[in-house]
Design an enzyme around this catalytic site. Structure first.
Site, PDB file in Angstrom:
ATOM      1  N   ALA A  39       0.860  -1.186   0.000  1.00  0.00           N
ATOM      2  CA  ALA A  39       0.000   0.000   0.000  1.00  0.00           C
ATOM      3  C   ALA A  39       0.895   1.234   0.000  1.00  0.00           C
ATOM      4  O   ALA A  39       1.735   1.404   0.886  1.00  0.00           O
ATOM      5  CB  ALA A  39      -0.905  -0.006   1.231  1.00  0.00           C
ATOM      6  N   ILE A  69       4.208  -1.313   3.654  1.00  0.00           N
ATOM      7  CA  ILE A  69       4.226   0.113   3.324  1.00  0.00           C
ATOM      8  C   ILE A  69       5.144   0.360   2.129  1.00  0.00           C
ATOM      9  O   ILE A  69       6.337   0.039   2.169  1.00  0.00           O
ATOM     10  CB  ILE A  69       4.690   0.963   4.529  1.00  0.00           C
ATOM     11  CG1 ILE A  69       3.882   0.607   5.780  1.00  0.00           C
ATOM     12  CG2 ILE A  69       4.537   2.446   4.193  1.00  0.00           C
ATOM     13  CD1 ILE A  69       2.392   0.679   5.617  1.00  0.00           C
ATOM     14  N   LYS A  70       4.581   0.944   1.096  1.00  0.00           N
ATOM     15  CA  LYS A  70       5.318   1.203  -0.142  1.00  0.00           C
ATOM     16  C   LYS A  70       5.821   2.647  -0.113  1.00  0.00           C
ATOM     17  O   LYS A  70       5.042   3.597  -0.041  1.00  0.00           O
ATOM     18  CB  LYS A  70       4.386   0.976  -1.331  1.00  0.00           C
ATOM     19  CG  LYS A  70       5.062   0.733  -2.654  1.00  0.00           C
ATOM     20  CD  LYS A  70       4.004   0.323  -3.687  1.00  0.00           C
ATOM     21  CE  LYS A  70       4.610   0.027  -5.022  1.00  0.00           C
ATOM     22  NZ  LYS A  70       3.550  -0.290  -6.025  1.00  0.00           N
ATOM     23  N   LEU A  71       7.148   2.794  -0.168  1.00  0.00           N
ATOM     24  CA  LEU A  71       7.801   4.097  -0.029  1.00  0.00           C
ATOM     25  C   LEU A  71       8.597   4.442  -1.282  1.00  0.00           C
ATOM     26  O   LEU A  71       9.210   3.562  -1.891  1.00  0.00           O
ATOM     27  CB  LEU A  71       8.757   4.070   1.169  1.00  0.00           C
ATOM     28  CG  LEU A  71       8.146   3.735   2.531  1.00  0.00           C
ATOM     29  CD1 LEU A  71       9.249   3.330   3.508  1.00  0.00           C
ATOM     30  CD2 LEU A  71       7.356   4.918   3.066  1.00  0.00           C
TER      31      LEU A  71
END
Length: 217
Positions: free
Chosen positions: A60, A86-88
């Protein structure tokens, strides 16, 4: 090799899940918008809907580009479901946020990676996944698969735990080539996975088997 599907389309995710070979999902704001999912509340609900279909990790993506914003968004996303990763973005504050989350046991996927140096930084910051975009490199006449090979070599040198998630996979041969090079994960459209099913000799062989069987009936 893990198979992820890169989409926000629930029907396609269900289709891949029903095949029994799906390990996770990646998505982003553009893919959400393509499915008509807009607004923070709707996007959050959609992530949960995806998690309720697939058994594996669901990346996400944050939309902030500053550290504080990434942390705020990432913590909210992580609370949605235990499968959320968590997509950074691969920027300085993205690496800083990656370290922040990894120190707290929150899994991350550093995205928009286009060089071995970027992948090295992500691994140093404790990323769970790093996403080199091979298709986009191919689009500018650069060898995207070579990037996978270079990252694999570096990670093996130092026994990094970060998984190479080959992203921007466009077609079935990308999947095969990434598997040969030792990518841990691929993510692409459903067609890149179902394309692995097809071979003309399989089709002609099955046709002959059925024809021979029906001769006696």
């Amino acid at each position: 090799m893990k198979f992820f599907i890169d989409t926000a389309n629930l029907e396609q995710i269900k289709d891949a899940q029903d095949m029994g070979i799906l390990d996770g999902v990646t998505t982003n704001p553009s893919l959400m918008a393509k499915e008509g999912i807009t607004g923070t509340d709707n996007i959050m609900k959609h992530y949960v809907a995806i998690c309720n279909i697939v058994e594996g990790d669901v990346s996400a993506e944050v939309i902030s580009t500053d550290f504080e914003g990434m942390v705020r968004e990432g913590e909210a996303l992580a609370e949605l479901h235990e499968q959320i990763v968590i997509k950074l973005p691969m920027v300085k504050d993205g690496i800083k946020a990656c370290k922040y989350f990894s120190d707290r046991g929150i899994r991350t996927n550093v995205t928009l990676v286009f060089s071995p140096g970027q992948a090295l930084l992500a691994a140093k910051a404790g990323a769970t996944y790093v996403s080199p975009f091979i298709g986009r490199l191919d689009d500018i006449s650069t060898d995207g698969l070579n990037l996978i090979a270079e990252i694999r070599h570096i990670y093996d040198n130092y026994a990094f735990d970060t998984q190479i998630l080959a992203a921007s996979v466009r077609h079935t041969m990308h999947v095969i080539d990434c598997a040969k090079l030792g990518a841990d994960v691929m993510t692409g459209p459903l067609s890149s996975i179902t394309g692995l099913l097809r071979h003309p000799l399989t089709d002609s062989g099955l046709e002959k088997f059925l024809a021979d069987y029906n001769k006696g009936n």
